[in-house]
Design a protein around this motif. Structure first.
Motif, PDB file in Angstrom:
ATOM      1  N   LYS A 123       0.819  -1.219   0.000  1.00  0.00           N
ATOM      2  CA  LYS A 123       0.000   0.000   0.000  1.00  0.00           C
ATOM      3  C   LYS A 123       0.851   1.267   0.000  1.00  0.00           C
ATOM      4  N   GLN A 174     -15.465   1.615  -9.793  1.00  0.00           N
ATOM      5  CA  GLN A 174     -15.267   1.180 -11.167  1.00  0.00           C
ATOM      6  C   GLN A 174     -16.466   1.619 -12.017  1.00  0.00           C
ATOM      7  N   ARG A 214     -12.744  -1.428   0.751  1.00  0.00           N
ATOM      8  CA  ARG A 214     -12.547  -2.875   0.670  1.00  0.00           C
ATOM      9  C   ARG A 214     -11.976  -3.410   1.984  1.00  0.00           C
ATOM     10  N   ASP A 237      -9.565  -8.706  -1.703  1.00  0.00           N
ATOM     11  CA  ASP A 237      -8.951  -8.273  -2.964  1.00  0.00           C
ATOM     12  C   ASP A 237      -8.508  -6.805  -2.902  1.00  0.00           C
ATOM     13  N   GLU A 239      -5.428  -5.376  -2.289  1.00  0.00           N
ATOM     14  CA  GLU A 239      -4.202  -5.013  -2.996  1.00  0.00           C
ATOM     15  C   GLU A 239      -4.443  -4.865  -4.490  1.00  0.00           C
ATOM     16  N   ASN A 240      -5.241  -5.760  -5.055  1.00  0.00           N
ATOM     17  CA  ASN A 240      -5.518  -5.690  -6.494  1.00  0.00           C
ATOM     18  C   ASN A 240      -6.283  -4.420  -6.848  1.00  0.00           C
ATOM     19  N   ALA A 241      -7.201  -3.986  -5.979  1.00  0.00           N
ATOM     20  CA  ALA A 241      -7.960  -2.756  -6.235  1.00  0.00           C
ATOM     21  C   ALA A 241      -7.028  -1.550  -6.265  1.00  0.00           C
ATOM     22  N   TYR A 242      -6.123  -1.457  -5.283  1.00  0.00           N
ATOM     23  CA  TYR A 242      -5.158  -0.352  -5.250  1.00  0.00           C
ATOM     24  C   TYR A 242      -4.254  -0.402  -6.479  1.00  0.00           C
ATOM     25  N   ALA A 243      -3.822  -1.625  -6.840  1.00  0.00           N
ATOM     26  CA  ALA A 243      -2.935  -1.781  -7.993  1.00  0.00           C
ATOM     27  C   ALA A 243      -3.617  -1.347  -9.286  1.00  0.00           C
ATOM     28  N   GLN A 244      -4.917  -1.627  -9.394  1.00  0.00           N
ATOM     29  CA  GLN A 244      -5.667  -1.208 -10.581  1.00  0.00           C
ATOM     30  C   GLN A 244      -5.735   0.314 -10.678  1.00  0.00           C
ATOM     31  N   LYS A 264      -2.290   1.548 -11.748  1.00  0.00           N
ATOM     32  CA  LYS A 264      -2.061   1.242 -13.165  1.00  0.00           C
ATOM     33  C   LYS A 264      -2.781   2.236 -14.072  1.00  0.00           C
TER      34      LYS A 264
END
Length: 242
Positions: A46, A203, A218, A225, A227-232, A235
């Protein structure tokens, strides 16, 4: 990271002194808190993701004419910033009803507001960061009436810039928290950070109230999920900033 004396450690960052009293180093942590730190945990990566997102958003705002404390990102999770005296007000801008606005008004989650709402919360953990009216802010002499109007104007400008940017990222900016401070010359600067920790981000095109969440909700709501949300978000911010 080769910073020296710790000036301040908060829930999400450690701020270090540097050789220049007007420049500080902010280290972004993986620690996560919610509900006035009653819920605590860690979100892997994070710190690096939020630092990178905030750095790009600060640079974008600077380009648009918004003065910030940002100087440079010196490492994935470190940011060099101008020293400011933080105004003890959290400035919350809301575009869509969510969170405490729904709890306190009965508005249905997802209600699009006719115009952005600017709320103020007193930065005081012991009091639970209470919502303040304009009259109470002036009574407490936290800021002058001129400064209060300036905060509102600046917050609405930032909202327009961020909302347009996130729209291009296929993300809806629901609401977000800002903090401001004054530097040694009493210039008002946007401070703290702008990230999935401080924004509600949904989203676009996703109607499911759980799947659409791309922010710290989240963690708050145990949606998984995280980490994936932050990563999205990172990106998309990086792609749009390129």
């Amino acid at each position: 990271m080769s910073a020296a004396e710790i000036l301040y450690e908060g829930k999400a960052k450690i701020v270090y002194k540097t050789d220049d009293p007007n420049i500080l180093l902010a280290h972004f942590k993986d620690d996560a808190t919610a509900y006035n730190a009653q819920k605590k945990g860690q979100i892997v990566g994070k710190g690096k993701m939020n630092c990178t997102i905030a750095a790009h958003l600060f640079q974008m705002l600077e380009t648009a004419g918004i003065a910030t404390h940002f100087i440079s990102q010196t490492a994935e999770d470190d940011m060099q910033v101008r020293a400011v005296k933080i105004i003890p007000l959290e400035v919350v801008v809301r575009n869509i009803a969510a969170g405490s606005l729904c709890q306190q008004t009965g508005l249905e989650l997802g209600t699009v507001l006719k115009k952005p709402l600017v709320d103020f919360h007193y930065k005081n953990d012991a009091l639970g960061d209470p919502l303040l009216t304009h009259a109470r802010i002036l009574l407490m002499e936290v800021v002058t009436e001129t400064q209060l109007n300036q905060l509102i104007e600046r917050a609405l400008q930032i909202n327009q810039i961020l909302a347009n940017f996130f729209e291009k990222c296929q993300i809806t900016l629901v609401d977000f928290k800002l903090e401001f401070g004054c530097d040694a010359d009493q210039v008002l600067l946007l401070a703290d950070e702008i990230s999935p920790d401080t924004c509600r981000l949904w989203q676009k095109g996703e109607s499911d109230p759980s799947r659409r969440v791309m922010d710290k909700d989240r963690f708050r709501r145990d949606l998984g999920d995280i980490e994936n949300a932050y990563a999205q978000v990172m990106k998309r911010v990086l792609a749009q900033s390129a």
